[in-house]
Design a protein around this motif. Sequence first.
Motif, short mmCIF file in Angstrom:
data_model
loop_
_atom_site.label_atom_id
_atom_site.label_comp_id
_atom_site.label_asym_id
_atom_site.label_seq_id
_atom_site.Cartn_x
_atom_site.Cartn_y
_atom_site.Cartn_z
N VAL A 197 0.84 -1.20 0.00
CA VAL A 197 0.00 0.00 0.00
C VAL A 197 0.88 1.25 0.00
N GLU A 198 1.93 1.23 0.81
CA GLU A 198 2.82 2.40 0.86
C GLU A 198 3.53 2.61 -0.48
N ALA A 199 3.85 1.53 -1.16
CA ALA A 199 4.47 1.66 -2.48
C ALA A 199 3.50 2.29 -3.47
N GLY A 200 2.21 1.92 -3.38
CA GLY A 200 1.21 2.54 -4.24
C GLY A 200 1.07 4.03 -3.98
N ARG A 201 1.11 4.41 -2.71
CA ARG A 201 1.05 5.83 -2.38
C ARG A 201 2.27 6.57 -2.89
N ALA A 202 3.43 5.93 -2.80
CA ALA A 202 4.65 6.56 -3.29
C ALA A 202 4.60 6.78 -4.79
N LEU A 203 3.85 5.93 -5.50
CA LEU A 203 3.72 6.09 -6.95
C LEU A 203 2.66 7.12 -7.31
N GLY A 204 1.99 7.67 -6.32
CA GLY A 204 0.98 8.69 -6.58
C GLY A 204 -0.39 8.15 -6.90
N LEU A 205 -0.67 6.89 -6.58
CA LEU A 205 -1.99 6.32 -6.84
C LEU A 205 -3.00 6.83 -5.83
N SER A 206 -4.24 6.96 -6.28
CA SER A 206 -5.33 7.37 -5.39
C SER A 206 -5.76 6.18 -4.53
N PRO A 207 -6.53 6.42 -3.45
CA PRO A 207 -7.00 5.30 -2.62
C PRO A 207 -7.80 4.26 -3.41
N SER A 208 -8.66 4.72 -4.33
CA SER A 208 -9.44 3.76 -5.12
C SER A 208 -8.53 2.95 -6.04
N GLN A 209 -7.53 3.58 -6.62
CA GLN A 209 -6.59 2.85 -7.47
C GLN A 209 -5.77 1.85 -6.67
N ILE A 210 -5.40 2.23 -5.45
CA ILE A 210 -4.66 1.30 -4.60
C ILE A 210 -5.52 0.09 -4.26
N SER A 211 -6.81 0.34 -3.99
CA SER A 211 -7.73 -0.76 -3.65
C SER A 211 -7.91 -1.71 -4.83
N TRP A 212 -8.15 -1.14 -6.05
CA TRP A 212 -8.45 -1.97 -7.21
C TRP A 212 -7.21 -2.61 -7.82
N LEU A 213 -6.08 -1.92 -7.79
CA LEU A 213 -4.90 -2.41 -8.48
C LEU A 213 -3.93 -3.18 -7.59
N ILE A 214 -4.00 -2.94 -6.28
CA ILE A 214 -3.02 -3.56 -5.39
C ILE A 214 -3.68 -4.46 -4.35
N VAL A 215 -4.57 -3.86 -3.54
CA VAL A 215 -5.10 -4.59 -2.37
C VAL A 215 -5.97 -5.76 -2.80
N LEU A 216 -7.00 -5.50 -3.61
CA LEU A 216 -7.93 -6.58 -3.97
C LEU A 216 -7.26 -7.71 -4.77
N PRO A 217 -6.42 -7.42 -5.78
CA PRO A 217 -5.76 -8.55 -6.47
C PRO A 217 -4.91 -9.41 -5.56
N LEU A 218 -4.20 -8.78 -4.60
CA LEU A 218 -3.38 -9.57 -3.68
C LEU A 218 -4.24 -10.31 -2.67
N ALA A 219 -5.31 -9.66 -2.19
CA ALA A 219 -6.19 -10.31 -1.22
C ALA A 219 -6.96 -11.46 -1.85
N LEU A 220 -7.28 -11.34 -3.15
CA LEU A 220 -8.06 -12.38 -3.82
C LEU A 220 -7.33 -13.71 -3.81
N ARG A 221 -6.02 -13.69 -3.87
CA ARG A 221 -5.24 -14.94 -3.86
C ARG A 221 -5.38 -15.67 -2.53
N VAL A 222 -5.66 -14.92 -1.47
CA VAL A 222 -5.85 -15.54 -0.16
C VAL A 222 -7.31 -15.91 0.06
N MET A 223 -8.21 -15.18 -0.56
CA MET A 223 -9.64 -15.34 -0.30
C MET A 223 -10.28 -16.49 -1.05
N ILE A 224 -9.77 -16.85 -2.23
CA ILE A 224 -10.45 -17.83 -3.07
C ILE A 224 -10.65 -19.18 -2.38
N PRO A 225 -9.64 -19.80 -1.74
CA PRO A 225 -9.87 -21.11 -1.12
C PRO A 225 -10.97 -21.10 -0.05
N PRO A 226 -10.96 -20.18 0.93
CA PRO A 226 -12.07 -20.19 1.89
C PRO A 226 -13.40 -19.80 1.28
#
Length: 390
Positions: A290-319
Amino acid sequence: MRLTMPERTQRYGRLLATRKARQNALQAVVLTALALLVWMLLSNLIENLSADGARIDFSFLLNESGFDVNETLIAYDAGSSYLSALLVGALNTVHLTLVGLVCSTAIGVLVGLLQLGDIKILRILCRLYVDSMRNLPKLLILLAVYVLLVLELPVAREAISFFDLAFLSNRGLNFPAVEIDYGLLTEPRTLLAAALFLLAFSLAWLAVRRLVQGIFLRRFLPILFLVAGLILTTGVVGFDIPEFAGFNFEGGSVVSIPFLSLAVALSVYHGAQVAEVVRSGILSVPKGQVEAGRALGLSPSQISWLIVLPLALRVMIPPLTNQYLNLLKNTSIGLAVGYSDLVSIMNTSINQTFRPVELMLVTMTVYLVIGIAASVALNVFNRRVQLRER
């Protein structure tokens, strides 16, 4: 040449010397034991049935069922076969599962995100909701929702109106049905409207893909509304609006109270489970990302869609896969409110045919096929979203 006992021991020892060989031998032993166990159970079952003058026979599935089903997605009447009745039950089960899957996922994602938000009162309310649903029996939730809908909703004559298009009463939810005039599909104006619709859909899809990069979707909304108007004016697509006549509504489509109560109960129950999966998945994302996304100048929505959710999805799919399969199995509680799912129709068929073994085997096979197909599809998707190491 006959081998002595020490020589045989050394020979078998060399065969099991490697780890793979021992694993294969153990698997063979386990499979043999399972096969023997299944054979013993089936032999015992056939022997007991033979003693009572009965035998396993599935030919009765082609006989006339003789009972009606209150909700069907395909043509069915009392003159149809038991096989058709079971097919109706299977389709009703899949239909309810899909509705519950979509609604529970939407609820779970919303509640999971709110639990991690900055508004304290919303975090507390979401936490209470999740804890309540996780500690209440799903059947009790279903009965509470069913009784609430039956007692609190008005009669059909005083139904709650939604812009005079949809009506909610203790008879169910009546809403417009889509009607398609297939005879107009080949007319030039219809083909032109279809081409414009495909163009607008492509532009809208491009806008959705580019939304996270700052392009606002409203540029293409007027085009969508224009094309929708063109399609409606061609007369190909029409709507059958329900109207009150006599003691109930006529026309349109209807969602029954049993289905509605089941959809609500399963959605809120499994929505709480999905919310915990979403919350834990988001918390598993390293803060450095998340901090890397902020350093690149991404907005909160862009951080959520481009960074957080794709990474979280890899953990969420099995459960999430486990939750969706549980939702499929939990549709069987519809028997308590009179919904015609697979288990309900199986129970009715057993009472008429006195063929519990055959009908239970068919029902178990249907559940296994649906569950395994869903599990395979989700596992394939899980492999596609996983990180690949180089």
